[in-house]
Design an enzyme around this catalytic site. Sequence first.
Site, short mmCIF file in Angstrom:
data_model
loop_
_atom_site.label_atom_id
_atom_site.label_comp_id
_atom_site.label_asym_id
_atom_site.label_seq_id
_atom_site.Cartn_x
_atom_site.Cartn_y
_atom_site.Cartn_z
N GLY A 8 0.83 -1.21 0.00
CA GLY A 8 0.00 0.00 0.00
C GLY A 8 0.86 1.25 0.00
O GLY A 8 0.54 2.26 0.63
N GLY A 11 -0.12 5.23 -0.66
CA GLY A 11 -1.07 5.94 0.19
C GLY A 11 -0.38 7.03 0.99
O GLY A 11 0.80 7.33 0.79
N ILE A 35 -1.33 -1.94 -5.17
CA ILE A 35 -2.22 -2.48 -6.20
C ILE A 35 -2.33 -1.49 -7.35
O ILE A 35 -2.69 -1.83 -8.47
CB ILE A 35 -3.61 -2.83 -5.60
CG1 ILE A 35 -4.39 -3.72 -6.55
CG2 ILE A 35 -4.37 -1.58 -5.22
CD1 ILE A 35 -5.63 -4.32 -5.93
N TYR A 143 -14.09 -0.49 9.87
CA TYR A 143 -12.65 -0.17 9.96
C TYR A 143 -12.12 -0.56 11.34
O TYR A 143 -11.09 -1.24 11.46
CB TYR A 143 -12.49 1.33 9.72
CG TYR A 143 -11.08 1.86 9.82
CD1 TYR A 143 -10.13 1.55 8.85
CD2 TYR A 143 -10.71 2.72 10.86
CE1 TYR A 143 -8.85 2.07 8.92
CE2 TYR A 143 -9.43 3.24 10.92
CZ TYR A 143 -8.51 2.92 9.95
OH TYR A 143 -7.23 3.44 10.02
N LYS A 147 -9.35 -3.29 12.60
CA LYS A 147 -8.13 -2.90 13.34
C LYS A 147 -8.03 -3.66 14.66
O LYS A 147 -6.94 -4.14 15.02
CB LYS A 147 -8.11 -1.38 13.57
CG LYS A 147 -7.89 -0.56 12.31
CD LYS A 147 -6.57 -0.88 11.64
CE LYS A 147 -6.32 -0.06 10.39
NZ LYS A 147 -5.12 -0.48 9.65
C1 AKB Z 1 -9.16 7.54 9.49
O1 AKB Z 1 -9.64 8.65 9.74
O2 AKB Z 1 -9.79 6.58 9.05
C2 AKB Z 1 -7.70 7.31 9.82
C3 AKB Z 1 -7.51 6.79 11.20
C4 AKB Z 1 -7.64 7.69 12.35
O3 AKB Z 1 -7.24 5.65 11.37
N1 AKB Z 1 -6.98 8.53 9.63
#
Ligand code: AKB
Length: 327
Positions: A8, A11, A35, A143, A147
């Site tokens: 990645g 990014g 990618i 997300y 994590k």
């Molecule tokens: C997001 O805003 O998704 C990222 C993070 C805080 O992990 N910058």
Amino acid sequence: MRNILVTGAFGQIGSELIPALQQRYGAAQIIVSDIRMIPLQAHIGAEQSYEHVDCTQPQQILEVVRRRDIGTIYHLAALLSAVAEERPHLAWSINMGGLYNVLEAARQCQCRVFFPSSIGAFGPSTPRDHTPQVTVQRPTTMYGVTKAAGELLCDYYAARFGLDVRGLRLPGLISYVAPPGGGTTDYAVEIFYQALRYRHYRCFLGPATRLDMMYMPDASRAMIELMEADGGPLRHRNAYNVTAMSISPEDLAGEIRRHIPGFAIDYQVDPVRQSIADSWPRSLDDSAAREDWGWAPRFDLATMTADMLARLSETVTGPERPRPEAS
Ligand code: AKB
């Protein structure tokens, strides 16, 4: 020393981490993968450093790790929070599937791994101020789920297979090199471009939304320092809380106004990103990182803002382009 693979790489993090890694270990040691095809302006040095890798394809990772004699993987390929909320199935596939594939390649080839976790690994039932290193982790976003689960998976590989895998819970990152893509904290980068172009910014988070942030030079240094740290004293491989400043949009706008006096901010709150931000900590306690491997940020709100404006004003043009005043 075996080579370093960055996934990645094009990014926001990779765009600054790669030059830092190249400077520290030599450009020939750093293999850049994404990618996406190689962008013209990519700061990667020689083109032969580039590999096209889709992290959801285990064979592609394994083949590159073997052929390029990789000893360390900085695994940055992931969707950020707002995009992951729009495309939760894809986020699971990239964020979790990609991490699993990287850990498996690392297990088979005896590589070390860096995993970037996030403040998003916490949720609304976590204490929001001075969030402890070890506390409740019940994230409510896809997300955050990837994590928190990613941290556990990394711990599992460390305990079960003896893999040297280390991670940071990164706050919102602020960079003058590359824009973020699809994060909840993106306002803290957009605001600088709009301030220089138009002296005005419409913010998608409310004025008092306080979150942890860090300037990318500090973040790159944190990743490298953690990976170079003596493993013995590391009590929390996955992942260490780190922070540099806890700020709100109105704090950041006020600091920018010290350099661009006419700068104005107004608010059009995006309910999706606001509810993500409201589920995250306002400030992390990073004392474990300070104690275990000597973490200390170098940039605060004032020094980060001055540096961002100075650097961006070299390139950002618009209908009005005020020169920032010296603070
Ligand atoms: C997001 O805003 O998704 C990222 C993070 C805080 O992990 N910058």
